[in-house]
Motif scaffolding. Structure first.
Motif, PDB file in Angstrom:
ATOM      1  N   THR A 211     109.213 -13.664  16.521  1.00  0.00           N
ATOM      2  CA  THR A 211     109.173 -12.328  15.930  1.00  0.00           C
ATOM      3  C   THR A 211     110.567 -11.722  15.840  1.00  0.00           C
ATOM      4  N   LYS A 212     111.367 -11.972  16.834  1.00  0.00           N
ATOM      5  CA  LYS A 212     112.740 -11.437  16.839  1.00  0.00           C
ATOM      6  C   LYS A 212     113.559 -12.042  15.687  1.00  0.00           C
ATOM      7  N   ILE A 213     113.350 -13.339  15.431  1.00  0.00           N
ATOM      8  CA  ILE A 213     114.058 -13.995  14.324  1.00  0.00           C
ATOM      9  C   ILE A 213     113.623 -13.399  12.988  1.00  0.00           C
ATOM     10  N   MET A 214     112.320 -13.240  12.833  1.00  0.00           N
ATOM     11  CA  MET A 214     111.813 -12.704  11.563  1.00  0.00           C
ATOM     12  C   MET A 214     112.271 -11.265  11.341  1.00  0.00           C
ATOM     13  N   ALA A 215     112.266 -10.459  12.406  1.00  0.00           N
ATOM     14  CA  ALA A 215     112.683  -9.062  12.278  1.00  0.00           C
ATOM     15  C   ALA A 215     114.162  -8.943  11.920  1.00  0.00           C
ATOM     16  N   ARG A 216     114.921  -9.951  12.284  1.00  0.00           N
ATOM     17  CA  ARG A 216     116.373  -9.915  12.037  1.00  0.00           C
ATOM     18  C   ARG A 216     116.691  -9.978  10.541  1.00  0.00           C
ATOM     19  N   TYR A 217     115.862 -10.691   9.760  1.00  0.00           N
ATOM     20  CA  TYR A 217     116.183 -10.911   8.342  1.00  0.00           C
ATOM     21  C   TYR A 217     115.133 -10.355   7.383  1.00  0.00           C
ATOM     22  N   GLN A 218     114.058  -9.810   7.907  1.00  0.00           N
ATOM     23  CA  GLN A 218     112.996  -9.346   7.036  1.00  0.00           C
ATOM     24  C   GLN A 218     113.310  -7.952   6.509  1.00  0.00           C
ATOM     25  N   ALA A 219     113.298  -7.810   5.198  1.00  0.00           N
ATOM     26  CA  ALA A 219     113.575  -6.511   4.584  1.00  0.00           C
ATOM     27  C   ALA A 219     112.294  -5.701   4.488  1.00  0.00           C
ATOM     28  N   ALA A 220     112.480  -4.386   4.257  1.00  0.00           N
ATOM     29  CA  ALA A 220     111.315  -3.494   4.153  1.00  0.00           C
ATOM     30  C   ALA A 220     110.470  -3.884   2.949  1.00  0.00           C
ATOM     31  N   GLY A 221     109.164  -3.881   3.112  1.00  0.00           N
ATOM     32  CA  GLY A 221     108.245  -4.197   2.033  1.00  0.00           C
ATOM     33  C   GLY A 221     107.994  -5.669   1.830  1.00  0.00           C
ATOM     34  N   THR A 222     108.667  -6.519   2.595  1.00  0.00           N
ATOM     35  CA  THR A 222     108.478  -7.954   2.445  1.00  0.00           C
ATOM     36  C   THR A 222     107.451  -8.461   3.455  1.00  0.00           C
ATOM     37  N   GLY A 223     106.951  -9.651   3.203  1.00  0.00           N
ATOM     38  CA  GLY A 223     106.020 -10.292   4.115  1.00  0.00           C
ATOM     39  C   GLY A 223     106.486 -11.705   4.430  1.00  0.00           C
ATOM     40  N   VAL A 224     106.369 -12.079   5.715  1.00  0.00           N
ATOM     41  CA  VAL A 224     106.775 -13.413   6.144  1.00  0.00           C
ATOM     42  C   VAL A 224     105.593 -14.042   6.878  1.00  0.00           C
ATOM     43  N   SER A 225     105.312 -15.284   6.541  1.00  0.00           N
ATOM     44  CA  SER A 225     104.212 -15.992   7.188  1.00  0.00           C
ATOM     45  C   SER A 225     104.672 -17.395   7.553  1.00  0.00           C
ATOM     46  N   ILE A 226     104.275 -17.820   8.778  1.00  0.00           N
ATOM     47  CA  ILE A 226     104.587 -19.169   9.247  1.00  0.00           C
ATOM     48  C   ILE A 226     103.260 -19.845   9.562  1.00  0.00           C
ATOM     49  N   VAL A 227     103.055 -21.024   8.963  1.00  0.00           N
ATOM     50  CA  VAL A 227     101.835 -21.796   9.222  1.00  0.00           C
ATOM     51  C   VAL A 227     102.214 -23.185   9.668  1.00  0.00           C
ATOM     52  N   ASP A 228     101.292 -23.845  10.404  1.00  0.00           N
ATOM     53  CA  ASP A 228     101.568 -25.196  10.856  1.00  0.00           C
ATOM     54  C   ASP A 228     101.157 -26.193   9.784  1.00  0.00           C
ATOM     55  N   SER A 229     101.187 -27.481  10.135  1.00  0.00           N
ATOM     56  CA  SER A 229     100.959 -28.534   9.154  1.00  0.00           C
ATOM     57  C   SER A 229      99.547 -28.527   8.610  1.00  0.00           C
ATOM     58  N   ARG A 230      98.635 -27.886   9.346  1.00  0.00           N
ATOM     59  CA  ARG A 230      97.258 -27.839   8.868  1.00  0.00           C
ATOM     60  C   ARG A 230      96.909 -26.499   8.205  1.00  0.00           C
ATOM     61  N   GLY A 231      97.901 -25.651   8.056  1.00  0.00           N
ATOM     62  CA  GLY A 231      97.685 -24.378   7.403  1.00  0.00           C
ATOM     63  C   GLY A 231      97.261 -23.274   8.331  1.00  0.00           C
ATOM     64  N   ASN A 232      97.207 -23.554   9.637  1.00  0.00           N
ATOM     65  CA  ASN A 232      96.844 -22.522  10.599  1.00  0.00           C
ATOM     66  C   ASN A 232      97.999 -21.556  10.775  1.00  0.00           C
ATOM     67  N   PRO A 233      97.767 -20.259  10.739  1.00  0.00           N
ATOM     68  CA  PRO A 233      98.872 -19.297  10.865  1.00  0.00           C
ATOM     69  C   PRO A 233      99.481 -19.316  12.263  1.00  0.00           C
ATOM     70  N   ILE A 234     100.810 -19.415  12.294  1.00  0.00           N
ATOM     71  CA  ILE A 234     101.555 -19.298  13.549  1.00  0.00           C
ATOM     72  C   ILE A 234     101.895 -17.839  13.795  1.00  0.00           C
ATOM     73  N   LEU A 235     102.408 -17.205  12.765  1.00  0.00           N
ATOM     74  CA  LEU A 235     102.803 -15.805  12.914  1.00  0.00           C
ATOM     75  C   LEU A 235     102.921 -15.189  11.524  1.00  0.00           C
ATOM     76  N   GLU A 236     102.512 -13.948  11.380  1.00  0.00           N
ATOM     77  CA  GLU A 236     102.651 -13.214  10.135  1.00  0.00           C
ATOM     78  C   GLU A 236     103.280 -11.870  10.428  1.00  0.00           C
ATOM     79  N   SER A 237     104.188 -11.487   9.523  1.00  0.00           N
ATOM     80  CA  SER A 237     104.855 -10.195   9.668  1.00  0.00           C
ATOM     81  C   SER A 237     104.884  -9.543   8.297  1.00  0.00           C
ATOM     82  N   GLY A 238     104.308  -8.375   8.179  1.00  0.00           N
ATOM     83  CA  GLY A 238     104.241  -7.716   6.886  1.00  0.00           C
ATOM     84  C   GLY A 238     103.058  -8.234   6.085  1.00  0.00           C
ATOM     85  N   ALA A 239     102.828  -7.589   4.943  1.00  0.00           N
ATOM     86  CA  ALA A 239     101.677  -7.946   4.103  1.00  0.00           C
ATOM     87  C   ALA A 239     102.035  -9.110   3.203  1.00  0.00           C
ATOM     88  N   LEU A 240     101.290 -10.198   3.307  1.00  0.00           N
ATOM     89  CA  LEU A 240     101.477 -11.365   2.461  1.00  0.00           C
ATOM     90  C   LEU A 240     100.247 -11.461   1.554  1.00  0.00           C
TER      91      LEU A 240
END
Length: 598
Positions: A211-240
């Motif tokens: 979360t700290k890494i994503m917050a460092r580069y994520q701009a306002a209004g953007t959405g960031v999502s990380i999923v694993d190899s099977r498509g399971n969400p690892i972490l989401e930040s903002g609206a995707l």
């Protein structure tokens, strides 16, 4: 169709013409601004994509470094002797007890948790050989045995399908209780020669580090999502808003970025092959559209203002034109009715005023027309009288020469009769020529006239001079301007060899080159031309044929001017000469088979 439009436009009033022109200009302006907006929108989108790609690249770089830190920490723990012994196939219950004892000590925790917990969010780890055989250490929270049973059982059952080092997102029920991710690293069995899993090292990692890494580069209004190899969400930040599949992204190379969508929202995707994670970065294009909308509104107001001002200007200018044109038509009506004293009032210096000045000047000329015509008629009559007085019929000269020739024949003077006959033929050939009409004859006719001229010279100079003529038969039927060759040959006699007592030679050569050009060369071994005079003659030959010149070299210059005017500057006369050695005149003519005037 274009002719009809042109006729329709020409029939319009000045006001309507100006209105159509201004409206056309405004239309072109709108098209121009539309293209500019399109280019600006494309540039802004490209800039947004570039910024997002840069942010996604930095996130992926930090995630890769973060994973390297976890891998380093896991590798360091796995190398512990107690862990190795426990993971071996020959491990006993005592080895498990010894490892548990070490993991419960503060020294062990300090070595492995202090740095990690503050930088990566590691809260503990577990070492498992099977779902029933495991041990764990937790720096912060302590869970019951049932929780660890379910956790280890899930990891051991799911990890083989992922392979290698891997992040694993826990099911919702486990995650709500655990509140961490699992970083899993297989442990090799040290007792076997082949690479075979002796157990699993499971690192408990909170989402704080990611979360700290994503917050460092994520701009306002953007959405960031990380999923694993099977498509399971690892972490989401903002609206995707977009949920793309990952099957088509497996061809991505490590940290490669691909644009998935670029319409109302910009969606980028990247892959970390070391953890087989897929990272999505999405940003809306609404801010870009809002920014462009401001410029569009400003441009619309500007175009409307331009149209309004243009229409007001058209009204004012057309009214001014109409008033002044009405004044001019009034003056024209007065003149047509006989009032020759009416004049258009010239107040300005524009085109209408120039027309008015010309119209006034025309009226002045009409008033003086009677006197002018009377003077012109008088002069024409005087000129006609002078022409009648100076006119001598060529037929009278022909008849006179024929009478003289008859007298010579009666007196048995054959030489005189022959010379008179030659002179009459030459006179008839010359007087029937109108050089202003570019009259053409065949080369055979021109050479006949040259022959008559040379025959007369032989009566005068006997055998003092030699003339060599070599003209190719193939060019005799071709066309040539009348009176081109004889004057040049006469120049060779008059200015070249006339003053030689004997030994004078004139050479006349004529041939065709490549069926395109006819060339004549007339050379003599006479006086030649001085260098300065030769340079001056060559310069005169290059001047415009209509240029007024002095009388020097007029024979050659007239022939050169006639040829260039008739056929173009690539044809004409050129001169080579050397003082006391002779002169060579070259005449270039077109290869003409048809004598008909064009």
């Amino acid at each position: 169709m274009p002719k009809k439009l042109h006729s329709y436009f020409e029939a319009l009033s000045i006001r309507r013409k100006m209105t159509y022109i201004i409206l056309g200009f405004v239309l072109i302006l709108l098209i121009f601004f539309s293209l500019i907006f399109r280019v600006m929108m494309s540039d802004l989108r490209e800039a947004a994509v570039s910024r997002n790609a840069e942010a996604l690249s930095l996130i992926m770089t930090d995630l890769s470094n973060y994973e390297s830190t976890l891998e380093s920490l896991s590798t360091h723990i796995i190398k512990n002797d107690y862990v190795k012994q426990y993971a071996s196939s020959s491990a006993s219950e005592a080895d498990k007890t010894a490892l548990q004892s070490q993991m419960s000590r503060n020294t062990f925790k300090e070595n492995y948790f202090n740095f990690s917990a503050s930088n990566t969010g590691v809260s503990g780890f577990a070492i498992a050989k099977s779902a029933d055989d495991y041990t764990f250490a937790n720096a912060n929270e302590v869970h019951d045995t049932a929780f660890y049973d379910r956790l280890v059982s899930y990891v051991i059952s799911e990890h083989p399908s992922m392979g290698g080092n891997a992040y694993m997102a826990l099911p919702d029920d486990l995650y709500r209780e655990a509140n961490f991710l699992c970083y899993v690293m297989p442990i090799a069995d040290p007792d076997r020669q082949t690479i075979e899993t002796g157990g699993y090292f499971i690192l408990f990692v909170s989402r704080y580090g990611i979360t700290k890494i994503m917050a460092r580069y994520q701009a306002a209004g953007t959405g960031v999502s990380i999923v694993d190899s099977r498509g399971n969400p690892i972490l989401e930040s903002g609206a995707l808003h977009s949920r793309p599949g990952i099957e088509d992204l497996r061809t991505l190379k490590d940290r490669e970025i691909r644009i998935l969508k670029d319409s109302d929202r910009i969606l980028l995707a990247g892959r970390l092959t070391n953890t087989d994670w897929f990272v999505f970065y999405e940003t809306p294009t609404a801010p870009i559209d809002a920014q462009m909308r401001k410029y569009q509104i400003m441009t619309a107001f500007m175009v409307a203002a331009i149209v309004l001002v243009a229409l007001l200007m058209i009204r004012a200018i057309s009214a001014s034109f109409t008033r002044r044109i009405t004044e001019m038509t009034t003056v024209m009506a007065d003149v047509r009715s006989g009032n020759m004293d009416s004049r258009y009032p010239v107040r300005y210096h524009d085109e209408i005023s120039l027309i008015g000045e010309e119209f006034n000047r025309m009226i002045d000329e009409i008033q003086n027309y009677g006197l002018t015509m009377a003077v012109r008629d008088l002069r024409e009559r005087e000129a006609s009288l002078r022409a009648l007085q100076s006119n001598i019929s060529p037929h009278f000269l022909y008849n006179s020469l024929d009478c003289i020739r008859t007298s010579a024949l009666l007196a048995n003077d054959q030489a005189a009769a022959k010379q008179i006959q030659l002179l009459a033929d030459m006179f008839r050939y010359v007087t029937t020529a109108d050089v202003s009409k570019r009259e053409t004859v065949t080369i055979r006719q021109e050479m006949k006239h040259v022959g008559d001229y040379l025959a007369l010279l032989r009566y005068r100079f006997q055998d003092r001079y030699t003339v060599n003529i070599q003209v190719a038969d193939e060019i005799l039927p071709l066309c040539i301007l009348k009176l081109v060759l004889q004057p040049v040959i006469e120049n060779s006699f008059q200015h070249g060899i006339r003053h030689l007592a004997e030994g004078g030679v004139v050479n006349v050569l004529g041939w065709a080159e490549h069926g395109r050009v006819v060339i004549f060369k007339i050379s003599d071994n006479g006086a030649g031309i001085a260098v300065e005079e030769l340079h001056r003659l060559r310069a005169l030959l290059q001047e415009d044929p209509l240029t007024e010149r002095e009388n020097t070299f007029m024979g050659l210059l007239n022939i050169n001017d006639r040829i260039r005017i008739a056929y173009g500057n690539e044809y004409g006369v050129s001169v080579e000469s050397e003082l006391h050695k002779g002169t060579e005149i070259t005449i270039r003519l077109p290869y003409l088979k048809n004598t008909e005037e064009k």
